[in-house]
Motif scaffolding. Sequence first.
Motif, mmCIF file in Angstrom:
data_model
loop_
_atom_site.group_PDB
_atom_site.id
_atom_site.type_symbol
_atom_site.label_atom_id
_atom_site.label_comp_id
_atom_site.label_asym_id
_atom_site.label_seq_id
_atom_site.Cartn_x
_atom_site.Cartn_y
_atom_site.Cartn_z
ATOM 1 N N SER A 59 -45.802 13.648 -30.271
ATOM 2 C CA SER A 59 -45.768 14.717 -29.277
ATOM 3 C C SER A 59 -47.116 15.421 -29.139
ATOM 4 C CB SER A 59 -44.658 15.719 -29.597
ATOM 5 O OG SER A 59 -44.908 16.343 -30.832
ATOM 6 N N LEU A 60 -48.088 15.084 -29.979
ATOM 7 C CA LEU A 60 -49.441 15.619 -29.795
ATOM 8 C C LEU A 60 -50.025 15.041 -28.514
ATOM 9 C CD1 LEU A 60 -50.832 15.190 -33.416
ATOM 10 C CD2 LEU A 60 -50.175 17.336 -32.314
ATOM 11 N N THR A 61 -50.868 15.814 -27.849
ATOM 12 C CA THR A 61 -51.490 15.312 -26.627
ATOM 13 C C THR A 61 -52.733 14.490 -26.961
ATOM 14 O OG1 THR A 61 -52.962 17.208 -26.277
ATOM 15 C CG2 THR A 61 -50.721 17.359 -25.344
ATOM 16 N N THR A 62 -53.217 13.778 -25.984
ATOM 17 C CA THR A 62 -54.440 13.000 -26.171
ATOM 18 C C THR A 62 -55.618 13.930 -26.469
ATOM 19 O OG1 THR A 62 -54.780 12.936 -23.768
ATOM 20 C CG2 THR A 62 -53.658 11.058 -24.763
ATOM 21 N N LEU A 63 -55.592 15.125 -25.902
ATOM 22 C CA LEU A 63 -56.631 16.116 -26.186
ATOM 23 C C LEU A 63 -56.534 16.617 -27.625
ATOM 24 C CD1 LEU A 63 -58.989 17.778 -25.110
ATOM 25 C CD2 LEU A 63 -57.330 19.453 -24.287
ATOM 26 N N ASP A 64 -55.298 16.843 -28.106
ATOM 27 C CA ASP A 64 -55.096 17.241 -29.505
ATOM 28 C C ASP A 64 -55.687 16.190 -30.438
ATOM 29 O OD1 ASP A 64 -53.589 19.467 -28.678
ATOM 30 O OD2 ASP A 64 -51.684 18.404 -28.913
ATOM 31 N N ARG A 65 -55.410 14.922 -30.135
ATOM 32 C CA ARG A 65 -55.903 13.830 -30.977
ATOM 33 C C ARG A 65 -57.429 13.847 -31.040
ATOM 34 N NH1 ARG A 65 -53.996 8.406 -28.839
ATOM 35 N NH2 ARG A 65 -55.545 8.907 -27.277
ATOM 36 N N PHE A 66 -58.061 14.082 -29.905
ATOM 37 C CA PHE A 66 -59.524 14.153 -29.863
ATOM 38 C C PHE A 66 -60.024 15.274 -30.768
ATOM 39 C CE2 PHE A 66 -63.307 16.158 -28.019
ATOM 40 C CZ PHE A 66 -64.206 15.110 -28.125
ATOM 41 N N VAL A 67 -59.426 16.464 -30.635
ATOM 42 C CA VAL A 67 -59.834 17.624 -31.443
ATOM 43 C C VAL A 67 -59.647 17.330 -32.930
ATOM 44 C CG1 VAL A 67 -59.238 20.022 -32.008
ATOM 45 C CG2 VAL A 67 -59.455 19.324 -29.612
#
Length: 178
Positions: A59-67
Amino acid sequence: MNSYNIWIPSIQDNLRFRELTWNQLRHFVKTFQEPNLDFLYHINKLLEENIISPFNINSLTTLDRFVIFVYLKIHSCNNVINLSTKCEHCETTTKIQINMGNLLNDLAPKVDRSFKTVLDYKQFKVFCDIPSIGTEYEIYRNNLEMNSMENSNNYVISHINDVMVGDVRIDLMGLMIG
């Protein structure tokens, strides 16, 4: 092994992650040749292996993964990335050094918010948001199997959750990954 509380923009809370091991970093570099289904699988698997907090990483976003990966890169290796490329025509080498700590500090005010948006036009409403890593993976997997869409279309479609025509709401993500 060290662990870090990392601020996650989409949930507006911290999650705790273990630092990356050398073996994980080596494996990451091996799969980094080009973004594809295997690459997405492996980077999502790294998150799953390293999360300590009870949380469904899909459920993490692709932006969360980047961060998260920028933060882990800073604390598992160092905060500097040196990049270079050689021009095919003139053989000139261009080098750049990126300080990931500065990058995170510069990005923080821009990414630390909700990205949910509704586009409203006549009888149509389009509900958009940054895709979750689970959604991204499933869309990519399904479209590879169906071989029906260009990658650029996958990217655009992955940001559309629902479409409403009049009073009828269509779960576009459900259609894409279901």
